[in-house]
Scaffold this motif. Structure first.
Motif, PDB file in Angstrom:
ATOM      1  N   ARG A  38      -6.151  -1.529  -2.354  1.00  0.00           N
ATOM      2  CA  ARG A  38      -6.792  -0.410  -1.654  1.00  0.00           C
ATOM      3  C   ARG A  38      -5.784   0.576  -1.084  1.00  0.00           C
ATOM      4  O   ARG A  38      -6.140   1.650  -0.670  1.00  0.00           O
ATOM      5  CB  ARG A  38      -7.680  -0.934  -0.526  1.00  0.00           C
ATOM      6  CG  ARG A  38      -8.787  -1.866  -0.979  1.00  0.00           C
ATOM      7  CD  ARG A  38      -9.732  -1.223  -1.924  1.00  0.00           C
ATOM      8  NE  ARG A  38     -10.577  -0.307  -1.182  1.00  0.00           N
ATOM      9  CZ  ARG A  38     -11.424   0.531  -1.728  1.00  0.00           C
ATOM     10  NH1 ARG A  38     -11.552   0.593  -3.020  1.00  0.00           N
ATOM     11  NH2 ARG A  38     -12.141   1.327  -0.995  1.00  0.00           N
ATOM     12  N   GLY A  39      -4.511   0.172  -1.015  1.00  0.00           N
ATOM     13  CA  GLY A  39      -3.495   1.055  -0.458  1.00  0.00           C
ATOM     14  C   GLY A  39      -2.467   0.253   0.314  1.00  0.00           C
ATOM     15  O   GLY A  39      -2.247  -0.924   0.035  1.00  0.00           O
ATOM     16  N   GLN A  40      -1.850   0.915   1.293  1.00  0.00           N
ATOM     17  CA  GLN A  40      -0.838   0.257   2.119  1.00  0.00           C
ATOM     18  C   GLN A  40      -1.133   0.518   3.584  1.00  0.00           C
ATOM     19  O   GLN A  40      -1.660   1.571   3.944  1.00  0.00           O
ATOM     20  CB  GLN A  40       0.554   0.773   1.773  1.00  0.00           C
ATOM     21  CG  GLN A  40       1.011   0.395   0.381  1.00  0.00           C
ATOM     22  CD  GLN A  40       2.424   0.869   0.108  1.00  0.00           C
ATOM     23  OE1 GLN A  40       2.924   1.779   0.762  1.00  0.00           O
ATOM     24  NE2 GLN A  40       3.063   0.246  -0.867  1.00  0.00           N
ATOM     25  N   ASP A  41      -0.734  -0.447   4.420  1.00  0.00           N
ATOM     26  CA  ASP A  41      -0.899  -0.256   5.857  1.00  0.00           C
ATOM     27  C   ASP A  41       0.312   0.490   6.405  1.00  0.00           C
ATOM     28  O   ASP A  41       1.194   0.915   5.661  1.00  0.00           O
ATOM     29  CB  ASP A  41      -1.134  -1.590   6.578  1.00  0.00           C
ATOM     30  CG  ASP A  41       0.043  -2.551   6.464  1.00  0.00           C
ATOM     31  OD1 ASP A  41       1.128  -2.150   6.007  1.00  0.00           O
ATOM     32  OD2 ASP A  41      -0.131  -3.722   6.853  1.00  0.00           O
ATOM     33  N   ALA A  42       0.376   0.660   7.706  1.00  0.00           N
ATOM     34  CA  ALA A  42       1.454   1.428   8.356  1.00  0.00           C
ATOM     35  C   ALA A  42       2.829   0.800   8.140  1.00  0.00           C
ATOM     36  O   ALA A  42       3.837   1.501   8.167  1.00  0.00           O
ATOM     37  CB  ALA A  42       1.167   1.552   9.856  1.00  0.00           C
ATOM     38  N   GLU A  43       2.874  -0.500   7.889  1.00  0.00           N
ATOM     39  CA  GLU A  43       4.145  -1.186   7.688  1.00  0.00           C
ATOM     40  C   GLU A  43       4.533  -1.283   6.216  1.00  0.00           C
ATOM     41  O   GLU A  43       5.537  -1.886   5.874  1.00  0.00           O
ATOM     42  CB  GLU A  43       4.078  -2.578   8.311  1.00  0.00           C
ATOM     43  CG  GLU A  43       3.864  -2.546   9.809  1.00  0.00           C
ATOM     44  CD  GLU A  43       3.655  -3.933  10.391  1.00  0.00           C
ATOM     45  OE1 GLU A  43       3.629  -4.914   9.636  1.00  0.00           O
ATOM     46  OE2 GLU A  43       3.525  -4.011  11.626  1.00  0.00           O
ATOM     47  N   SER A  95       0.729  -4.218   1.253  1.00  0.00           N
ATOM     48  CA  SER A  95      -0.436  -3.939   0.417  1.00  0.00           C
ATOM     49  C   SER A  95      -1.717  -4.355   1.128  1.00  0.00           C
ATOM     50  O   SER A  95      -1.775  -5.407   1.759  1.00  0.00           O
ATOM     51  CB  SER A  95      -0.332  -4.687  -0.908  1.00  0.00           C
ATOM     52  OG  SER A  95       0.768  -4.224  -1.638  1.00  0.00           O
ATOM     53  N   VAL A  96      -2.734  -3.529   0.988  1.00  0.00           N
ATOM     54  CA  VAL A  96      -4.057  -3.824   1.533  1.00  0.00           C
ATOM     55  C   VAL A  96      -4.987  -3.992   0.337  1.00  0.00           C
ATOM     56  O   VAL A  96      -5.047  -3.129  -0.539  1.00  0.00           O
ATOM     57  CB  VAL A  96      -4.565  -2.688   2.444  1.00  0.00           C
ATOM     58  CG1 VAL A  96      -5.989  -2.963   2.906  1.00  0.00           C
ATOM     59  CG2 VAL A  96      -3.636  -2.493   3.618  1.00  0.00           C
ATOM     60  N   THR A  97      -5.676  -5.133   0.299  1.00  0.00           N
ATOM     61  CA  THR A  97      -6.583  -5.398  -0.815  1.00  0.00           C
ATOM     62  C   THR A  97      -7.993  -5.622  -0.301  1.00  0.00           C
ATOM     63  O   THR A  97      -8.213  -5.899   0.874  1.00  0.00           O
ATOM     64  CB  THR A  97      -6.140  -6.643  -1.608  1.00  0.00           C
ATOM     65  OG1 THR A  97      -6.154  -7.776  -0.744  1.00  0.00           O
ATOM     66  CG2 THR A  97      -4.757  -6.463  -2.209  1.00  0.00           C
ATOM     67  N   LYS A  98      -8.939  -5.489  -1.197  1.00  0.00           N
ATOM     68  CA  LYS A  98     -10.341  -5.791  -0.900  1.00  0.00           C
ATOM     69  C   LYS A  98     -10.834  -6.700  -2.008  1.00  0.00           C
ATOM     70  O   LYS A  98     -10.569  -6.466  -3.180  1.00  0.00           O
ATOM     71  CB  LYS A  98     -11.177  -4.522  -0.854  1.00  0.00           C
ATOM     72  CG  LYS A  98     -12.655  -4.812  -0.667  1.00  0.00           C
ATOM     73  CD  LYS A  98     -13.377  -3.682  -0.026  1.00  0.00           C
ATOM     74  CE  LYS A  98     -14.863  -3.918   0.077  1.00  0.00           C
ATOM     75  NZ  LYS A  98     -15.245  -4.925   1.018  1.00  0.00           N
ATOM     76  N   SER A  99     -11.538  -7.750  -1.618  1.00  0.00           N
ATOM     77  CA  SER A  99     -12.080  -8.695  -2.595  1.00  0.00           C
ATOM     78  C   SER A  99     -13.562  -8.442  -2.799  1.00  0.00           C
ATOM     79  O   SER A  99     -14.304  -8.218  -1.838  1.00  0.00           O
ATOM     80  CB  SER A  99     -11.871 -10.139  -2.130  1.00  0.00           C
ATOM     81  OG  SER A  99     -10.515 -10.468  -2.168  1.00  0.00           O
TER      82      SER A  99
END
Length: 74
Positions: A18-23, A26-30
């Motif tokens: 889904r993208g990246q967080d501030a750090e 990786s941000v994922t969605k299941s």
């Protein structure tokens, strides 16, 4: 006595980037798809997972299967 395991429920999990967080992580969605036939071959599960993941704009980060089974003694 022999033990037998019968798969009673199976779900297919497709993880999408889904993208990246501030750090910068990786941000994922299941996405969970239930009512998968217990006797489906792994190659077919991969093909279906890739097809479902292809419906999203972002890449697939993982495919997994969750099973629930009953145990009985014979």
């Amino acid at each position: 006595m022999a033990a037998v395991m019968n798969v009673t429920k199976r779900t297919l999990n497709v993880s999408i980037l889904r993208g990246q967080d501030a750090e910068g992580n990786s941000v994922t969605k299941s996405y969970v798809y239930s009512n998968v036939k217990p006797d489906v071959e792994p190659a077919k599960l991969i093909a279906v997972g890739k097809a479902l993941g292809g419906l999203f704009d972002n890449e697939i980060t993982g495919l997994s299967v969750t099973e629930r089974a009953s145990l009985i003694e014979e």
